[in-house]
Design an enzyme around this catalytic site. Structure first.
Site, short mmCIF file in Angstrom:
data_model
loop_
_atom_site.label_atom_id
_atom_site.label_comp_id
_atom_site.label_asym_id
_atom_site.label_seq_id
_atom_site.Cartn_x
_atom_site.Cartn_y
_atom_site.Cartn_z
N ASN A 141 0.85 -1.20 0.00
CA ASN A 141 0.00 0.00 0.00
C ASN A 141 0.88 1.24 0.00
OD1 ASN A 141 -2.47 1.73 0.78
ND2 ASN A 141 -1.07 2.12 2.49
N GLU A 142 0.53 2.21 -0.78
CA GLU A 142 1.24 3.50 -0.81
C GLU A 142 2.75 3.30 -0.66
OE1 GLU A 142 -0.65 6.56 1.62
OE2 GLU A 142 -2.40 6.49 0.33
N TYR A 195 -7.79 11.83 -1.95
CA TYR A 195 -8.68 12.33 -0.91
C TYR A 195 -9.09 13.77 -1.22
CZ TYR A 195 -7.66 8.32 2.07
OH TYR A 195 -7.58 7.04 2.58
N GLU A 246 -8.65 3.96 -2.16
CA GLU A 246 -8.82 4.92 -1.06
C GLU A 246 -9.32 6.22 -1.65
OE1 GLU A 246 -5.76 5.42 1.92
OE2 GLU A 246 -5.19 3.30 1.75
N GLN A 292 -13.25 5.68 5.50
CA GLN A 292 -13.25 4.27 5.85
C GLN A 292 -14.61 3.93 6.46
OE1 GLN A 292 -9.84 2.99 8.10
NE2 GLN A 292 -8.37 3.96 6.71
O1 AHR Z 1 -7.00 6.11 5.10
C1 AHR Z 1 -6.00 6.64 5.90
C2 AHR Z 1 -4.62 6.50 5.30
O2 AHR Z 1 -4.53 7.26 4.15
C3 AHR Z 1 -4.22 5.12 4.85
O3 AHR Z 1 -3.75 4.33 5.87
C4 AHR Z 1 -3.14 5.41 3.87
O4 AHR Z 1 -3.02 4.41 2.88
C5 AHR Z 1 -3.52 6.77 3.31
O5 AHR Z 1 -2.45 7.63 3.31
#
Ligand code: AHR
Length: 494
Positions: free
Chosen positions: A173-174, A240, A297, A346
Protein backbone atom coordinates in the site's frame (compact mmCIF):
# COMPACT_ATOMS: atom_id res chain seq x y z
CA UNK A 1 -27.00 28.64 -20.38
CA UNK A 2 -27.80 24.94 -20.49
CA UNK A 3 -30.72 23.30 -18.83
CA UNK A 4 -30.97 19.83 -20.24
CA UNK A 5 -29.99 16.29 -19.33
CA UNK A 6 -30.46 13.55 -21.92
CA UNK A 7 -30.66 9.93 -20.85
CA UNK A 8 -30.10 7.57 -23.77
CA UNK A 9 -32.04 4.52 -22.63
CA UNK A 10 -30.99 2.44 -25.60
CA UNK A 11 -27.27 3.28 -25.57
CA UNK A 12 -25.48 1.08 -23.05
CA UNK A 13 -21.81 1.58 -22.22
CA UNK A 14 -20.72 -1.44 -20.22
CA UNK A 15 -21.33 -2.78 -16.74
CA UNK A 16 -20.83 -0.69 -13.61
CA UNK A 17 -18.78 -3.11 -11.55
CA UNK A 18 -20.49 -3.45 -8.18
CA UNK A 19 -17.04 -3.23 -6.59
CA UNK A 20 -17.09 0.52 -7.29
CA UNK A 21 -19.30 0.55 -4.18
CA UNK A 22 -16.56 -1.07 -2.10
CA UNK A 23 -15.26 -0.11 1.33
CA UNK A 24 -12.07 0.05 3.32
CA UNK A 25 -11.56 -0.77 7.01
CA UNK A 26 -8.16 -0.28 8.60
CA UNK A 27 -6.67 -0.91 12.03
CA UNK A 28 -6.84 2.81 12.62
CA UNK A 29 -8.45 4.65 15.51
CA UNK A 30 -11.87 3.21 16.33
CA UNK A 31 -12.60 1.63 12.96
CA UNK A 32 -11.87 -2.03 13.71
CA UNK A 33 -11.73 -1.94 17.52
CA UNK A 34 -14.95 -0.50 18.99
CA UNK A 35 -16.40 0.22 15.54
CA UNK A 36 -16.58 -3.35 14.26
CA UNK A 37 -14.94 -5.63 16.80
CA UNK A 38 -16.03 -5.50 20.44
CA UNK A 39 -15.14 -9.06 21.44
CA UNK A 40 -17.45 -11.85 22.46
CA UNK A 41 -17.56 -10.80 26.10
CA UNK A 42 -18.73 -7.27 25.37
CA UNK A 43 -22.10 -6.08 26.73
CA UNK A 44 -22.66 -4.64 23.24
CA UNK A 45 -24.72 -7.25 21.35
CA UNK A 46 -22.41 -9.05 18.94
CA UNK A 47 -21.97 -12.07 16.73
CA UNK A 48 -18.75 -13.84 17.69
CA UNK A 49 -17.26 -10.46 18.68
CA UNK A 50 -18.57 -8.36 15.77
CA UNK A 51 -21.15 -5.77 16.82
CA UNK A 52 -24.65 -6.49 15.56
CA UNK A 53 -25.85 -2.92 15.04
CA UNK A 54 -22.96 -2.13 12.69
CA UNK A 55 -23.38 -5.46 10.89
CA UNK A 56 -27.06 -4.79 10.32
CA UNK A 57 -26.45 -1.26 9.04
CA UNK A 58 -23.64 -2.31 6.70
CA UNK A 59 -25.63 -5.22 5.35
CA UNK A 60 -28.26 -2.75 4.12
CA UNK A 61 -25.79 -0.99 1.80
CA UNK A 62 -24.69 -4.22 0.09
CA UNK A 63 -20.95 -3.82 0.54
CA UNK A 64 -19.56 -5.81 -2.40
CA UNK A 65 -15.90 -5.83 -1.36
CA UNK A 66 -14.02 -4.83 1.80
CA UNK A 67 -10.35 -3.87 1.90
CA UNK A 68 -8.33 -4.70 5.04
CA UNK A 69 -6.09 -4.40 7.16
CA UNK A 70 -4.77 -1.09 5.76
CA UNK A 71 -3.70 1.39 4.53
CA UNK A 72 -0.44 2.30 6.14
CA UNK A 73 -1.13 -0.36 8.76
CA UNK A 74 -0.87 -3.09 6.11
CA UNK A 75 2.85 -2.52 5.63
CA UNK A 76 3.46 -2.90 9.37
CA UNK A 77 1.13 -5.84 9.85
CA UNK A 78 2.47 -9.31 10.43
CA UNK A 79 -0.46 -11.64 9.93
CA UNK A 80 0.95 -14.48 12.03
CA UNK A 81 0.56 -12.27 15.12
CA UNK A 82 -3.20 -12.24 14.48
CA UNK A 83 -4.11 -15.94 14.41
CA UNK A 84 -4.50 -18.56 17.15
CA UNK A 85 -6.05 -18.15 20.62
CA UNK A 86 -6.74 -14.49 21.42
CA UNK A 87 -4.91 -14.62 24.74
CA UNK A 88 -1.71 -15.79 23.02
CA UNK A 89 -1.68 -13.12 20.35
CA UNK A 90 1.17 -10.67 20.33
CA UNK A 91 0.47 -7.15 21.56
CA UNK A 92 2.18 -4.58 19.36
CA UNK A 93 2.28 -0.83 18.93
CA UNK A 94 0.25 0.68 16.12
CA UNK A 95 3.07 3.07 15.37
CA UNK A 96 1.44 4.75 12.42
CA UNK A 97 -1.93 5.45 14.02
CA UNK A 98 -1.76 6.98 17.47
CA UNK A 99 0.87 4.71 19.01
CA UNK A 100 -1.82 2.66 20.73
CA UNK A 101 -1.62 -1.01 21.66
CA UNK A 102 -2.82 -3.38 18.96
CA UNK A 103 -3.78 -6.64 20.65
CA UNK A 104 -4.26 -8.48 17.37
CA UNK A 105 -7.64 -9.83 18.47
CA UNK A 106 -9.06 -8.99 15.07
CA UNK A 107 -7.04 -11.01 12.58
CA UNK A 108 -7.51 -13.14 9.48
CA UNK A 109 -10.22 -15.42 10.91
CA UNK A 110 -12.21 -12.51 12.32
CA UNK A 111 -11.95 -10.57 9.05
CA UNK A 112 -13.10 -13.55 7.02
CA UNK A 113 -16.02 -13.99 9.43
CA UNK A 114 -16.94 -10.32 8.99
CA UNK A 115 -16.92 -10.74 5.20
CA UNK A 116 -19.02 -13.88 5.47
CA UNK A 117 -21.60 -12.12 7.68
CA UNK A 118 -21.71 -9.14 5.33
CA UNK A 119 -21.70 -11.37 2.25
CA UNK A 120 -18.85 -9.31 0.91
CA UNK A 121 -15.67 -10.25 -0.99
CA UNK A 122 -12.51 -9.90 1.09
CA UNK A 123 -9.74 -7.73 -0.34
CA UNK A 124 -6.56 -8.23 1.63
CA UNK A 125 -3.60 -5.91 1.39
CA UNK A 126 -0.24 -7.61 2.01
CA UNK A 127 2.91 -6.24 3.60
CA UNK A 128 5.71 -5.27 1.22
CA UNK A 129 7.17 -2.38 3.23
CA UNK A 130 8.32 -4.30 6.32
CA UNK A 131 7.37 -7.87 5.40
CA UNK A 132 9.00 -10.65 3.48
CA UNK A 133 8.11 -12.55 0.36
CA UNK A 134 7.83 -15.69 2.45
CA UNK A 135 5.42 -14.07 4.89
CA UNK A 136 3.16 -12.88 2.09
CA UNK A 137 3.33 -16.18 0.29
CA UNK A 138 2.49 -18.11 3.47
CA UNK A 139 -0.49 -15.84 4.19
CA UNK A 140 -1.99 -16.74 0.81
CA UNK A 141 -1.23 -20.41 1.46
CA UNK A 142 -2.83 -20.16 4.93
CA UNK A 143 -6.01 -18.67 3.54
CA UNK A 144 -6.48 -20.50 0.27
CA UNK A 145 -4.69 -23.86 0.24
CA UNK A 146 -6.77 -26.99 0.79
CA UNK A 147 -4.62 -30.05 1.34
CA UNK A 148 -1.51 -31.00 3.19
CA UNK A 149 0.80 -28.08 3.83
CA UNK A 150 2.23 -26.38 6.92
CA UNK A 151 -0.01 -23.33 6.60
CA UNK A 152 -3.18 -25.30 5.81
CA UNK A 153 -2.47 -27.46 8.84
CA UNK A 154 -2.00 -24.41 11.05
CA UNK A 155 -5.28 -22.92 9.79
CA UNK A 156 -7.07 -26.15 10.62
CA UNK A 157 -5.54 -26.17 14.11
CA UNK A 158 -6.86 -22.63 14.50
CA UNK A 159 -10.38 -23.78 13.79
CA UNK A 160 -10.85 -23.31 10.05
CA UNK A 161 -10.82 -26.56 8.17
CA UNK A 162 -11.87 -25.38 4.72
CA UNK A 163 -9.76 -22.79 2.98
CA UNK A 164 -11.42 -19.46 2.26
CA UNK A 165 -12.11 -18.11 -1.19
CA UNK A 166 -9.95 -15.03 -1.64
CA UNK A 167 -10.05 -13.10 -4.86
CA UNK A 168 -8.54 -9.68 -4.26
CA UNK A 169 -5.00 -9.28 -2.97
CA UNK A 170 -3.00 -6.04 -2.85
CA UNK A 171 0.77 -6.23 -3.03
CA UNK A 172 1.56 -3.41 -0.60
CA UNK A 173 0.00 0.00 0.00
CA UNK A 174 1.24 3.50 -0.81
CA UNK A 175 4.73 2.21 -1.42
CA UNK A 176 5.72 5.72 -2.47
CA UNK A 177 5.04 6.82 1.15
CA UNK A 178 4.16 4.96 4.36
CA UNK A 179 4.61 1.65 2.55
CA UNK A 180 8.37 2.06 2.19
CA UNK A 181 9.14 5.46 0.59
CA UNK A 182 10.15 3.74 -2.61
CA UNK A 183 10.86 5.02 -6.07
CA UNK A 184 8.50 3.61 -8.71
CA UNK A 185 11.32 1.69 -10.41
CA UNK A 186 12.24 -0.03 -7.14
CA UNK A 187 8.64 -0.82 -6.21
CA UNK A 188 7.94 -2.13 -9.73
CA UNK A 189 10.74 -4.65 -9.27
CA UNK A 190 9.54 -5.57 -5.79
CA UNK A 191 6.01 -5.94 -7.10
CA UNK A 192 7.24 -8.33 -9.79
CA UNK A 193 9.05 -10.37 -7.17
CA UNK A 194 6.40 -10.46 -4.42
CA UNK A 195 3.50 -11.20 -6.75
CA UNK A 196 5.32 -14.26 -8.13
CA UNK A 197 4.70 -16.01 -4.82
CA UNK A 198 1.07 -14.95 -4.49
CA UNK A 199 -0.06 -18.35 -5.76
CA UNK A 200 -3.31 -19.62 -7.13
CA UNK A 201 -4.14 -22.77 -5.19
CA UNK A 202 -6.78 -25.13 -6.59
CA UNK A 203 -9.65 -23.16 -8.04
CA UNK A 204 -8.76 -20.01 -6.15
CA UNK A 205 -7.70 -17.40 -8.70
CA UNK A 206 -6.23 -14.24 -7.24
CA UNK A 207 -6.76 -10.81 -8.79
CA UNK A 208 -3.46 -9.10 -8.04
CA UNK A 209 -3.47 -5.39 -7.34
CA UNK A 210 -0.28 -3.36 -7.55
CA UNK A 211 0.20 -0.31 -5.35
CA UNK A 212 -0.54 2.71 -7.49
CA UNK A 213 -0.09 6.42 -7.58
CA UNK A 214 -0.84 9.18 -5.18
CA UNK A 215 -3.13 11.82 -6.73
CA UNK A 216 -1.38 13.17 -9.85
CA UNK A 217 1.88 11.20 -9.75
CA UNK A 218 1.58 10.17 -13.39
CA UNK A 219 5.17 9.01 -13.50
CA UNK A 220 4.33 6.30 -10.95
CA UNK A 221 1.57 4.96 -13.20
CA UNK A 222 3.83 5.19 -16.26
CA UNK A 223 6.63 3.20 -14.61
CA UNK A 224 4.37 0.57 -13.07
CA UNK A 225 2.53 -0.02 -16.33
CA UNK A 226 5.76 -0.10 -18.32
CA UNK A 227 7.56 -2.48 -15.99
CA UNK A 228 4.85 -4.74 -14.63
CA UNK A 229 1.48 -4.44 -16.44
CA UNK A 230 1.40 -8.09 -17.66
CA UNK A 231 1.86 -9.27 -14.06
CA UNK A 232 -1.02 -7.32 -12.55
CA UNK A 233 -4.80 -7.39 -12.74
CA UNK A 234 -5.33 -4.03 -11.10
CA UNK A 235 -3.41 -0.87 -10.32
CA UNK A 236 -4.54 1.36 -7.49
CA UNK A 237 -5.03 5.11 -7.22
CA UNK A 238 -5.51 7.12 -4.03
CA UNK A 239 -7.19 10.49 -3.87
CA UNK A 240 -8.68 12.33 -0.91
CA UNK A 241 -10.82 15.46 -1.06
CA UNK A 242 -9.10 17.89 1.30
CA UNK A 243 -10.48 21.44 1.21
CA UNK A 244 -7.49 23.01 2.98
CA UNK A 245 -3.81 22.16 3.15
CA UNK A 246 -3.05 18.55 4.03
CA UNK A 247 -0.25 19.44 6.47
CA UNK A 248 -1.16 22.94 7.61
CA UNK A 249 -4.88 22.49 8.20
CA UNK A 250 -7.38 20.48 6.21
CA UNK A 251 -10.43 22.36 7.44
CA UNK A 252 -13.19 21.42 9.86
CA UNK A 253 -15.72 18.71 8.99
CA UNK A 254 -18.58 20.77 10.39
CA UNK A 255 -17.53 24.36 10.90
CA UNK A 256 -16.72 25.57 7.40
CA UNK A 257 -17.27 28.59 5.18
CA UNK A 258 -19.14 28.97 1.89
CA UNK A 259 -15.78 29.07 0.14
CA UNK A 260 -14.83 25.77 1.73
CA UNK A 261 -18.08 24.27 0.45
CA UNK A 262 -17.18 25.42 -3.07
CA UNK A 263 -13.59 24.24 -2.95
CA UNK A 264 -14.72 20.87 -1.60
CA UNK A 265 -17.06 20.42 -4.57
CA UNK A 266 -14.37 21.47 -7.00
CA UNK A 267 -11.80 19.15 -5.44
CA UNK A 268 -14.22 16.23 -5.41
CA UNK A 269 -14.81 16.74 -9.13
CA UNK A 270 -11.05 16.68 -9.72
CA UNK A 271 -11.02 12.90 -9.49
CA UNK A 272 -12.53 12.89 -12.97
CA UNK A 273 -9.37 14.52 -14.37
CA UNK A 274 -7.14 12.14 -12.41
CA UNK A 275 -8.94 9.05 -13.67
CA UNK A 276 -8.84 10.36 -17.23
CA UNK A 277 -5.12 11.14 -17.13
CA UNK A 278 -3.98 7.99 -15.30
CA UNK A 279 -6.35 6.07 -17.59
CA UNK A 280 -4.73 7.54 -20.69
CA UNK A 281 -1.34 6.27 -19.51
CA UNK A 282 -2.83 2.87 -18.79
CA UNK A 283 -4.40 2.85 -22.27
CA UNK A 284 -0.96 3.19 -23.85
CA UNK A 285 0.17 -0.07 -22.29
CA UNK A 286 -3.18 -1.82 -22.02
CA UNK A 287 -5.54 -0.64 -24.77
CA UNK A 288 -7.90 -3.57 -24.08
CA UNK A 289 -8.37 -2.24 -20.54
CA UNK A 290 -7.57 -5.59 -18.97
CA UNK A 291 -5.92 -3.97 -15.96
CA UNK A 292 -8.52 -2.40 -13.69
CA UNK A 293 -8.03 0.97 -12.09
CA UNK A 294 -8.66 0.33 -8.40
CA UNK A 295 -9.43 3.54 -6.51
CA UNK A 296 -8.93 1.79 -3.20
CA UNK A 297 -8.82 4.92 -1.06
CA UNK A 298 -11.02 7.96 -1.62
CA UNK A 299 -13.24 10.31 0.34
CA UNK A 300 -13.09 13.49 2.40
CA UNK A 301 -10.27 14.13 4.84
CA UNK A 302 -10.82 16.92 7.36
CA UNK A 303 -9.22 17.92 10.66
CA UNK A 304 -10.11 15.48 13.43
CA UNK A 305 -12.99 16.38 15.76
CA UNK A 306 -11.71 18.67 18.52
CA UNK A 307 -10.58 16.74 21.58
CA UNK A 308 -10.08 13.44 19.75
CA UNK A 309 -6.76 11.65 19.20
CA UNK A 310 -5.11 13.22 16.12
CA UNK A 311 -3.92 9.75 15.11
CA UNK A 312 -7.47 8.38 15.03
CA UNK A 313 -8.80 10.44 12.09
CA UNK A 314 -12.30 10.69 13.56
CA UNK A 315 -14.42 13.24 11.71
CA UNK A 316 -18.10 14.12 11.55
CA UNK A 317 -20.02 13.81 8.31
CA UNK A 318 -22.45 16.35 6.82
CA UNK A 319 -24.57 16.88 3.75
CA UNK A 320 -21.34 18.19 2.16
CA UNK A 321 -19.87 14.67 2.51
CA UNK A 322 -23.03 13.26 0.96
CA UNK A 323 -22.46 15.46 -2.09
CA UNK A 324 -18.81 14.37 -2.33
CA UNK A 325 -19.94 10.73 -2.22
CA UNK A 326 -22.65 11.28 -4.85
CA UNK A 327 -20.32 13.17 -7.20
CA UNK A 328 -17.48 10.64 -6.84
CA UNK A 329 -19.71 7.62 -7.41
CA UNK A 330 -21.23 9.26 -10.50
CA UNK A 331 -17.69 9.81 -11.82
CA UNK A 332 -16.62 6.22 -11.09
CA UNK A 333 -19.75 4.96 -12.88
CA UNK A 334 -18.86 7.14 -15.81
CA UNK A 335 -15.40 5.55 -16.03
CA UNK A 336 -16.64 1.99 -15.55
CA UNK A 337 -14.68 0.85 -18.60
CA UNK A 338 -11.46 1.30 -16.58
CA UNK A 339 -12.46 1.73 -12.92
CA UNK A 340 -13.19 -1.76 -11.63
CA UNK A 341 -13.19 -1.06 -7.91
CA UNK A 342 -13.29 1.84 -5.47
CA UNK A 343 -13.12 1.70 -1.68
CA UNK A 344 -14.28 4.64 0.38
CA UNK A 345 -12.12 5.44 3.39
CA UNK A 346 -13.25 4.27 5.85
CA UNK A 347 -16.22 2.19 6.93
CA UNK A 348 -16.62 3.06 10.63
CA UNK A 349 -15.45 6.01 12.78
CA UNK A 350 -12.58 7.03 10.47
CA UNK A 351 -12.55 9.72 7.76
CA UNK A 352 -15.68 9.65 5.54
CA UNK A 353 -17.42 6.94 7.51
CA UNK A 354 -20.70 5.15 6.91
CA UNK A 355 -21.49 4.86 10.59
CA UNK A 356 -20.22 6.46 13.79
CA UNK A 357 -20.30 4.74 17.15
CA UNK A 358 -20.15 5.91 20.74
CA UNK A 359 -20.00 2.94 23.12
CA UNK A 360 -23.25 1.06 22.48
CA UNK A 361 -24.74 3.79 20.28
CA UNK A 362 -24.47 3.99 16.52
CA UNK A 363 -25.60 6.56 13.95
CA UNK A 364 -25.81 6.50 10.19
CA UNK A 365 -24.06 9.33 8.36
CA UNK A 366 -25.31 11.24 5.30
CA UNK A 367 -22.64 9.34 3.29
CA UNK A 368 -24.22 6.06 4.41
CA UNK A 369 -27.53 7.17 2.92
CA UNK A 370 -25.91 7.96 -0.43
CA UNK A 371 -24.41 4.46 -0.59
CA UNK A 372 -27.77 2.98 0.30
CA UNK A 373 -29.58 5.04 -2.36
CA UNK A 374 -26.94 4.37 -5.04
CA UNK A 375 -26.75 0.60 -4.52
CA UNK A 376 -29.15 0.25 -7.47
CA UNK A 377 -26.20 1.02 -9.78
CA UNK A 378 -24.25 -2.06 -8.63
CA UNK A 379 -23.62 -4.37 -11.62
CA UNK A 380 -26.12 -2.40 -13.71
CA UNK A 381 -25.55 -1.40 -17.34
CA UNK A 382 -24.34 2.14 -17.68
CA UNK A 383 -26.50 4.31 -19.93
CA UNK A 384 -25.12 7.11 -22.06
CA UNK A 385 -25.99 10.49 -20.61
CA UNK A 386 -25.49 14.06 -21.88
CA UNK A 387 -25.46 16.80 -19.30
CA UNK A 388 -25.78 20.41 -20.32
CA UNK A 389 -26.48 22.44 -17.21
CA UNK A 390 -25.29 25.75 -15.78
CA UNK A 391 -22.00 26.20 -13.99
CA UNK A 392 -21.83 27.81 -10.59
CA UNK A 393 -19.42 30.64 -9.89
CA UNK A 394 -18.73 30.79 -6.19
CA UNK A 395 -15.95 33.19 -5.25
CA UNK A 396 -12.90 31.95 -7.14
CA UNK A 397 -14.43 28.57 -7.82
CA UNK A 398 -16.44 27.40 -10.76
CA UNK A 399 -18.01 24.01 -11.38
CA UNK A 400 -21.09 22.47 -13.00
CA UNK A 401 -24.21 22.65 -10.85
CA UNK A 402 -25.37 19.12 -11.58
CA UNK A 403 -23.62 15.75 -11.57
CA UNK A 404 -25.53 12.72 -12.87
CA UNK A 405 -25.28 9.06 -13.77
CA UNK A 406 -27.77 6.59 -15.24
CA UNK A 407 -27.93 2.83 -15.42
CA UNK A 408 -30.27 0.00 -16.33
CA UNK A 409 -30.70 -2.67 -13.68
CA UNK A 410 -31.08 -6.39 -14.34
CA UNK A 411 -34.85 -6.08 -13.75
CA UNK A 412 -35.03 -3.58 -16.64
CA UNK A 413 -35.71 -0.52 -14.48
CA UNK A 414 -33.63 2.61 -14.99
CA UNK A 415 -31.98 4.46 -12.13
CA UNK A 416 -30.67 7.98 -12.39
CA UNK A 417 -28.58 9.58 -9.65
CA UNK A 418 -28.46 13.36 -9.57
CA UNK A 419 -26.58 15.82 -7.37
CA UNK A 420 -27.20 19.53 -7.05
CA UNK A 421 -23.85 20.97 -5.95
CA UNK A 422 -25.22 24.44 -5.35
CA UNK A 423 -25.90 25.03 -1.68
CA UNK A 424 -28.20 27.99 -2.36
CA UNK A 425 -30.02 27.53 -5.64
CA UNK A 426 -32.42 24.97 -6.98
CA UNK A 427 -31.34 23.21 -10.19
CA UNK A 428 -34.18 23.25 -12.72
CA UNK A 429 -33.81 21.36 -16.00
CA UNK A 430 -35.55 19.08 -18.46
CA UNK A 431 -34.58 15.47 -18.56
CA UNK A 432 -35.14 13.93 -21.95
CA UNK A 433 -35.68 10.17 -21.68
CA UNK A 434 -34.64 9.04 -25.14
CA UNK A 435 -35.37 5.46 -26.14
CA UNK A 436 -37.32 4.92 -22.93
CA UNK A 437 -40.98 4.07 -22.77
CA UNK A 438 -41.80 5.94 -19.60
CA UNK A 439 -44.39 4.20 -17.42
CA UNK A 440 -43.71 5.15 -13.83
CA UNK A 441 -41.25 7.38 -11.99
CA UNK A 442 -40.46 7.53 -8.31
CA UNK A 443 -37.61 9.16 -6.46
CA UNK A 444 -35.76 9.51 -3.19
CA UNK A 445 -33.92 12.56 -1.95
CA UNK A 446 -31.26 13.37 0.62
CA UNK A 447 -31.08 17.06 1.36
CA UNK A 448 -30.76 19.60 4.16
CA UNK A 449 -31.38 23.24 4.99
CA UNK A 450 -27.91 23.94 6.30
CA UNK A 451 -24.64 23.15 4.59
CA UNK A 452 -23.26 21.51 7.72
CA UNK A 453 -26.39 19.49 8.59
CA UNK A 454 -25.44 16.17 10.13
CA UNK A 455 -26.62 13.33 12.31
CA UNK A 456 -25.54 13.28 15.93
CA UNK A 457 -26.05 10.83 18.77
CA UNK A 458 -28.70 13.25 20.09
CA UNK A 459 -30.35 13.81 16.69
CA UNK A 460 -29.61 10.67 14.68
CA UNK A 461 -32.21 11.29 11.98
CA UNK A 462 -31.52 14.88 11.12
CA UNK A 463 -30.35 13.97 7.61
CA UNK A 464 -32.10 11.01 6.07
CA UNK A 465 -33.68 10.15 2.72
CA UNK A 466 -37.27 11.08 1.93
CA UNK A 467 -39.57 10.85 -1.06
CA UNK A 468 -38.65 13.08 -4.00
CA UNK A 469 -41.58 14.77 -5.71
CA UNK A 470 -39.76 17.54 -7.59
CA UNK A 471 -40.54 16.25 -11.06
CA UNK A 472 -43.33 16.45 -13.58
CA UNK A 473 -43.62 14.04 -16.48
CA UNK A 474 -44.56 15.44 -19.90
CA UNK A 475 -44.52 12.50 -22.26
CA UNK A 476 -40.89 11.41 -22.33
CA UNK A 477 -39.51 14.51 -20.69
CA UNK A 478 -39.22 15.05 -16.97
CA UNK A 479 -39.29 18.57 -15.71
CA UNK A 480 -36.91 18.31 -12.71
CA UNK A 481 -36.35 20.65 -9.81
CA UNK A 482 -33.52 19.60 -7.50
CA UNK A 483 -33.43 21.52 -4.21
CA UNK A 484 -30.10 23.08 -3.21
CA UNK A 485 -27.46 20.66 -1.88
CA UNK A 486 -29.37 17.52 -2.68
CA UNK A 487 -28.72 13.98 -3.84
CA UNK A 488 -31.61 12.32 -5.68
CA UNK A 489 -32.08 8.87 -7.17
CA UNK A 490 -34.94 8.41 -9.65
CA UNK A 491 -36.32 5.01 -10.52
CA UNK A 492 -38.04 4.67 -13.87
CA UNK A 493 -39.99 1.68 -15.09
CA UNK A 494 -40.84 1.16 -18.74
O1 AHR B 1 -7.00 6.11 5.10
C1 AHR B 1 -6.00 6.64 5.90
C2 AHR B 1 -4.62 6.50 5.30
O2 AHR B 1 -4.53 7.26 4.15
C3 AHR B 1 -4.22 5.12 4.85
O3 AHR B 1 -3.75 4.33 5.87
C4 AHR B 1 -3.14 5.41 3.87
O4 AHR B 1 -3.02 4.41 2.88
C5 AHR B 1 -3.52 6.77 3.31
O5 AHR B 1 -2.45 7.63 3.31
Amino acid sequence: MGNKVIINGDVTQGIINKNIYGHFAEHLGRCIYEGIWVGEDSPIPNTKGIRNDVLKALKEVNIPVLRWPGGCFADEYHWKDGVGPHEDRKRMVNTHWGGVVENNHFGTHEFMLLCELLETEPYICGNVGSGTVQEMSEWVEYMTFNGESPMAKWREENGQEESWALKYFGVGNENWGCGGNMRPEYYADLYRRFQTYVRNYGDNKIYKIAGGANVDDYNWTEVLMREAAPLMDGLSLHYYTVPGDFWLGKGSATNFTEDEWAITMQKALHIDTLITKHGTIMDNYDPEKRVGMIVDEWGTWFDVEPGTNPGFLYQQNTIRDALVAGISLNIFNDHCDRVQMANIAQTVNVLQAMVLTDNDKMILTPTYHVFEMYKVHQDAEKLAIDIDVDSIQSGDYSFPQVSASASKAKDGSINISLCNLDKDKEAAFDMDLRGINLKEVSGRILSANEMNARNTFEEPENVKPGEFTGFEAKRNVLDIKLPPMSVVVLNITE
